[in-house]
Scaffold this active site. Structure first.
Site, PDB file in Angstrom:
ATOM      1  N   ARG A   1      -4.421  -3.241  -9.975  1.00 17.34           N
ATOM      2  CA  ARG A   1      -5.108  -3.974 -11.050  1.00 17.34           C
ATOM      3  C   ARG A   1      -4.443  -3.704 -12.402  1.00 17.34           C
ATOM      4  NH1 ARG A   1      -9.147  -2.711  -7.352  1.00 17.34           N
ATOM      5  NH2 ARG A   1      -9.808  -0.769  -8.350  1.00 17.34           N
TER       6      ARG A   1
ATOM      7  N   HIS B   1       0.833  -1.212   0.000  1.00 15.97           N
ATOM      8  CA  HIS B   1       0.000   0.000   0.000  1.00 15.97           C
ATOM      9  C   HIS B   1       0.869   1.263   0.000  1.00 15.97           C
ATOM     10  CE1 HIS B   1      -4.368   0.287   0.208  1.00 15.97           C
ATOM     11  NE2 HIS B   1      -4.250   1.455   0.799  1.00 15.97           N
TER      12      HIS B   1
ATOM     13  N   GLY C   1      -5.572   0.519  -5.270  1.00 14.92           N
ATOM     14  CA  GLY C   1      -6.376  -0.533  -5.895  1.00 14.92           C
ATOM     15  C   GLY C   1      -6.311  -0.473  -7.409  1.00 14.92           C
TER      16      GLY C   1
ATOM     17  N   TYR D   1     -13.802 -10.337  -4.095  1.00 11.70           N
ATOM     18  CA  TYR D   1     -12.458  -9.825  -4.412  1.00 11.70           C
ATOM     19  C   TYR D   1     -11.763  -9.338  -3.140  1.00 11.70           C
ATOM     20  CZ  TYR D   1      -9.322  -6.078  -6.250  1.00 11.70           C
ATOM     21  OH  TYR D   1      -8.284  -5.227  -6.525  1.00 11.70           O
ATOM     22  N   TYR D   2     -12.442  -8.512  -2.355  1.00  7.61           N
ATOM     23  CA  TYR D   2     -11.855  -8.004  -1.118  1.00  7.61           C
ATOM     24  C   TYR D   2     -11.577  -9.133  -0.125  1.00  7.61           C
ATOM     25  CZ  TYR D   2     -12.772  -3.069  -2.303  1.00  7.61           C
ATOM     26  OH  TYR D   2     -12.780  -1.832  -2.882  1.00  7.61           O
TER      27      TYR D   2
END
Length: 243
Positions: free
Chosen positions: A181, A170, A177, A206-207
């Site tokens: 991707r 992060h 995010g 997904y999360y």
């Protein structure tokens, strides 16, 4: 897990190179869907058709300027990813920063392409990203792993790991995010696979799958989710080419 997908890829490879008309048609469709879903996952309220209209250069009334920029920026980031592939550039932190800079252009120029200078939490996740003072080391480790170990994995596994490990670090205040991707699909497209478009309808799964990976090291659910989305990515080719 990947045999059926690799079989589809082999069939597609036999039809390559595709005609420029087919490539353009597939690219336009992909960019709209990928941009819509990736932004919608992050809370953008544009519809698929509104995204299409904005990418054609028309302003949508009643929608925030930020949402317009998010669509345009994401499209431009896809163009940049395609350019990386064309030039066969090696994976680097410089690329990652450039992708992020494109994502936040005209939205948060101060933080675009810059690693965060504070600690953050990932909303809803059970794992905590590393301290901001460790970011340079963590990103160097990611690149080093890529340069020395990544080739051992199947391209779909490699793409999933790049995504999950990046999100775990992060490194940016916002836009992690979307950037992750794009990095995942950079890997898939390099290897000749269709991009994996995670749909907004699959956001919860997904999360949850990402959290299992980051918090508990359980990689199977997320790898399967990516694999399923890649398989879906062949459908436009099947429709146009009759694979």
């Amino acid at each position: 897990m990947f045999e059926a997908i690799d079989d589809l890829k082999n069939k597609l490879d036999q039809r390559r190179p595709l005609s420029p008309t087919i490539v353009k048609n597939l690219q336009e469709d992909l960019i709209i869907r990928w941009t819509y879903h990736s932004n919608a996952i992050e809370g953008n309220t544009l519809t698929l058709l509104e995204t299409k209209v904005i990418l054609e250069g028309i302003t949508v009334g009643g929608k925030a300027l930020r949402e317009h920029f998010e669509a345009i920026n994401h499209r431009n980031a896809i163009y940049y990813v395609e350019d990386i592939i064309r030039k066969e550039e090696p994976f680097s932190e410089w690329q990652i920063r450039n992708i992020h800079q494109l994502i936040l252009k005209n939205i948060d120029d101060e933080n675009a392409g810059r690693y965060r200078q504070q600690n953050v939490l990932i909303s809803g996740a059970t794992s905590t990203p590393p301290d901001y003072t460790l970011l340079n080391d963590k990103m160097s480790q990611l690149i080093n792993w890529y340069e020395t170990e990544a080739y051992k994995l199947h391209p779909i596994e490699r793409a999933a790991k790049v995504h999950a490990d990046f999100v775990g670090i992060h490194p940016f205040i916002d836009g992690n995010g979307r950037t992750s991707r794009l990095l995942m699909n950079l890997e898939l497209m390099k290897a000749g696979y269709p991009p994996c478009v995670i749909t907004v309808e699959n956001r919860l799964a997904y999360y949850e799958a990402l959290d299992q990976w980051m918090a508990h090291g359980k990689t199977e659910a997320f790898t399967q989710l990516v694999s399923n989305a890649v398989r879906e990515g062949f459908k436009p080719y099947q429709a146009v080419l009759g694979l």
